[in-house]
Write an enzyme that holds these catalytic residues in place. Structure first.
Site, PDB file in Angstrom:
ATOM      1  CG  ASP A   1      -2.135   0.933   0.993  1.00  0.00           C
ATOM      2  OD1 ASP A   1      -2.058   1.786   0.086  1.00  0.00           O
ATOM      3  OD2 ASP A   1      -3.142   0.817   1.722  1.00  0.00           O
TER       4      ASP A   1
HETATM    5  C1  BGC Z   1      -4.984   3.395   0.138  1.00  0.00           C
HETATM    6  C2  BGC Z   1      -5.049   2.440  -1.047  1.00  0.00           C
HETATM    7  C3  BGC Z   1      -4.837   3.198  -2.317  1.00  0.00           C
HETATM    8  C4  BGC Z   1      -3.504   3.925  -2.247  1.00  0.00           C
HETATM    9  C5  BGC Z   1      -3.196   4.710  -3.491  1.00  0.00           C
HETATM   10  C6  BGC Z   1      -3.727   4.245   0.111  1.00  0.00           C
HETATM   11  O1  BGC Z   1      -3.758   5.239   1.070  1.00  0.00           O
HETATM   12  O2  BGC Z   1      -5.046   2.674   1.330  1.00  0.00           O
HETATM   13  O3  BGC Z   1      -6.280   1.775  -1.060  1.00  0.00           O
HETATM   14  O4  BGC Z   1      -4.869   2.322  -3.395  1.00  0.00           O
HETATM   15  O5  BGC Z   1      -3.529   4.826  -1.159  1.00  0.00           O
HETATM   16  O6  BGC Z   1      -4.031   5.798  -3.589  1.00  0.00           O
END
Ligand code: BGC
Length: 765
Positions: free
Chosen positions: A236
């Site tokens: 993530d």
């Molecule tokens: C989120 C993800 C997301 C990523 C990119 C993170 O903060 O938890 O679900 O895909 O950011 O935006």
């Protein structure tokens, strides 16, 4: 889409020719949204974008919805998609998402998001499909199949146990092995096995002491080795704590770009801390995916109107009719002259949740505008806000709304949760709607009860008005087609045909996980174990405000002729379950046939009922169709910590067919037989009960009891003649305790001999 042998070979050959510097560059992003390109190997950047219910192609270097994004179709939020219970439809949504990605040059869509809704308080519940792993897993697998049929890779997220938002980057989820496998991993397991996603995103949090992105048990032992996942694992955004540990555990890509890892990883390889073979392995796994996606690129112009229609259909299919007293819906508009539309949401609709999933869509009409556009000729629509954008109200706003409600033939109130009440990044502290929304409903319900309340919310809310108003429609967050789809339903151009993908408790205090919801000195204890959502309410025999699987229809359905192919099965058998469903009402309509299994075993703790499969049907009045489910031993298995894997317990199981978890329409009892019954080995510390239950120990224990003197036995008094109390004490006692209390009639020598004899038997070794 699969990584075939050609890409595998290519990945291998390229890895072998790469320098260490190239490998460490490839291990992290090239930018916020792309991977490192290597021209000399014919590898271009791979572009990744959010997800999950619309494409968020960020034009500028930014994330979490702060930047200007490209326009895309905003599908209903996952909470709504989960309520469709429609596998085929969600495959279509997936295909549309995949096509839009291709047209924008995106290789991987960061979705579906499938974490279990553990508590109603989870801030990001609107972005997840269900509280149940089978419903979420089977629906998400179809979304993945749809996305990947277009050549775009899907990335299921967030692996694993990111079930709440508070301290998501540091919280350590403490969850027992069985619960982990049966609930929190099960959903991912189903997706891997039913759709083969190209990517999985490691979560921010720790799981049992180790960050998910550095967790070898999750990333390698379970995901790759046990389930056979062959795609890539990416972090993530900003989730990696120790890159060397992450490589060792199985992470293929740290996102976004983090130049600090180049030196760290190089040093670790040169010093021998990180064996280069491991980095090679990670590189090969990653390249296999990147070459496959590159080969499958297939940009084509998007048919935006078609995607809009899919979004609109999905919205209608997700709306759940919770109450419909006096058949307020579908409304007969022919005799209606005026309609009062109340609630600020009618002019400022709530369509999606906050954070990384928000989609930049075309400017949409408001609900009020769309109602006016679709209204039958001559229908006068009068609007009153009733509350302000913050959800507060005043006597004046209420008075104006009350007047409109008095003057008009019909009343619809739009209410729910304002944007700030739920979002990625933080959890909720209660499940109430804003005061102004509730007061508006109360005020109008005091004047008349023939009101339709339409709710826009991504997670459960308290609904005191469920008792007082005649009709309630749960309309979630319906994406860009919110207004159009609601007008379709209100003017009977579409039917709300959703079923609850989660339980709505009456109050927060009712749910099990709420007690264990806060981080306690850095740790989040999943103390309620598997008993989340309906599993808990069923166990306690409670009736929540709205049960799992529930949803009304304009018509009625009869279930009949439920049959199973066998009433005695073994682990190797497939069991076919059939049931006939007939539309007995006067409207065509959708029914969701739900199959639950109930386990009657007592050796392990089991939920009362667990969903195993489901099918959505569309039937014309009078039409009857047979639904067929095929179950294999997975439907009867549970995860045993002792055995370190999935087991099936022999015994009786109920196969239940229902229209919701509380509305079971048919059941059959089957017996699962084990060809070889498994028993724990008997030891000197085993209890009397274990000895008596064991095929090789029973005779030994009975012989010992026949001369036992203790606990009032002896002198003609047998074990059977003891009181229930004393019997239970003896049964639950490890054998050495019985020796001490035996008055010399049972000795350690005799016990050792018993253990040796039991172990010596061929069948008990
Ligand atoms: C989120 C993800 C997301 C990523 C990119 C993170 O903060 O938890 O679900 O895909 O950011 O935006």
């Amino acid at each position: 889409m699969e990584i075939n042998s050609m890409e595998r070979e290519q990945a291998k050959a390229v890895t072998a020719s790469m320098t260490l510097e190239e490998k460490v560059h490839l291990w992290t992003g090239n930018s916020y949204w792309s991977t490192y390109p290597m021209e000399r190997f014919g590898l271009s950047e791979c572009i990744l974008s959010d997800g999950p219910h619309g494409v968020r192609r960020v034009k500028e270097r930014d994330h979490l919805g702060q930047a200007v994004n490209e326009r895309a179709t905003g599908f209903p939020a996952s909470a709504a998609m989960g309520a469709t219970w429609n596998k085929e439809l969600l495959r279509e949504v997936g295909e549309a998402l995949g096509r839009e990605c291709q047209s924008m040059g995106i290789d991987i869509l960061l979705g579906p998001a499938v974490n279990m809704k553990r508590s109603v308080l989870g801030g990001r519940n609107f972005e997840y499909l269900s509280e149940d792993p089978v419903l979420a897993g089977k629906l998400a697998a179809q979304i993945v199949n749809g996305i990947q049929s277009t050549g775009t890779g899907a990335c299921m997220k967030h692996f694993a146990c990111n079930n709440s938002e508070a301290y998501r980057m540091t919280a350590d989820v403490n969850v027992d092995e069985r619960t982990l496998h049966e609930l929190y991993l099960k959903v991912f397991e189903i997706i891997v096995k039913e759709s083969g996603p190209m990517a999985v995103m490691g979560a921010y949090n720790k799981v049992n002491g180790t960050y998910a992105c550095e967790n070898k048990y999750l990333l390698t032992d379970v995901l790759r080795n046990a389930w056979g996942f062959t795609g890539m694992v990416l972090s993530d955004w900003l989730a990696v704590d120790e890159c060397v540990e992450a490589v060792k555990a199985g992470l293929n890509l740290e996102m976004p770009q983090n130049p600090a890892v180049y030196e760290k990883l190089e040093k670790a390889v040169l010093s021998g801390e990180l064996p280069e073979e491991l980095l090679n392995k990670r590189t090969e796994e990653l390249l296999g995916v990147l070459f496959t996606l590159q080969k499958n690129r297939n940009p084509k112009p998007v048919d935006w109107e078609k995607h809009r229609a899919i979004a609109r259909k999905t919205a209608a299919e997700s709306m759940v009719l919770l109450k419909n007293e006096g058949n307020l819906l579908p409304a007969d508009w022919s005799r209606t002259k005026s309609l009062a539309v109340l609630g600020d949401f009618a002019v400022h609709p709530r369509t999606q949740g906050g954070g990384s999933s928000s989609v930049e869509t075309e400017q949409q009409a408001t609900i009020l505008e769309e109602l006016k556009r679709q209204a039958p000729e001559g229908l006068k629509i009068r609007f009153a806000a009733g509350y302000d954008r913050e959800g507060d109200t005043t006597e004046e706003l209420l008075k104006e709304a009350a007047k409109a409600a008095q003057d008009c033939d019909r009343v619809i109130i739009f209410a729910g949760l304002p944007e700030s009440y739920e979002s990625e990044g933080y959890d909720r502290s209660h499940m109430r709607m804003p005061e102004g929304h509730v007061r508006l409903i109360d005020e109008i319900a005091a004047i008349r009860t023939d009101i339709l309340v339409v709710l826009s919310n991504g997670s459960p809310i308290e609904m005191p008005f469920l008792e007082t108003v005649d009709a309630v429609l749960e309309a979630w967050l319906l994406g860009q087609e919110t207004a159009g789809a609601l007008a379709d339903v209100i003017f009977h151009r579409a039917q709300p045909s959703g079923r609850m993908p989660e339980t709505f408790p009456k109050h927060l205090e009712e749910e099990a996980a709420g007690v264990h919801f806060s981080v306690d000195e850095g740790t989040l204890y999943y103390g309620e174990r598997m008993m989340t959502g309906y599993r808990y309410y069923e166990k306690r025999g409670m009736t929540p405000a709205v049960p799992f699987g529930f949803g009304l229809s304009y018509t009625t359905f009869d279930y009949s002729d439920m049959t199973v192919t066998k009433e005695r099965v073994t682990e190797k058998d497939e069991l076919e379950v059939r049931v006939k469903v007939k539309n007995t009402g006067s409207y065509p309509g959708y029914e969701v046939v739900q199959l639950y299994v109930s386990n009657r075993q007592t050796r392990m703790l089991h939920p009362e009922k667990e969903l195993k499969d489901f099918e959505k049907l569309y039937l014309q009045p009078g039409e009857e169709r047979e639904v067929r489910f095929v179950l294999n031993c997975d439907a009867f298995s549970c995860y045993s910590r002792k055995a370190g894997g999935w087991i099936t317990e022999p015994g009786e199981y109920g196969i239940l067919i229902g229209a919701s978890v509380k509305d079971i329409r048919g059941s059959v009892l089957i017996r699962l037989e084990q060809e070889e019954e498994r028993h724990d080995r008997l030891t000197e510390k085993s209890t009397l009960e274990e000895w008596l239950a064991h095929p090789c120990g029973r005779k030994e224990a009975e012989r010992m009891l026949s001369h036992y003197r203790g606990f009032g036995m002896g002198e003609g008094r047998s074990f059977e003649e003891l009181s229930h109390f004393v019997k239970r004490i003896m049964l639950e006692m490890p054998m050495p305790g019985l020796i001490t209390a035996s008055d010399g009639s049972f000795t350690h020598e005799e016990l050792s001999a018993m253990v040796n004899r039991a172990a010596g038997k061929e069948e008990c070794r």
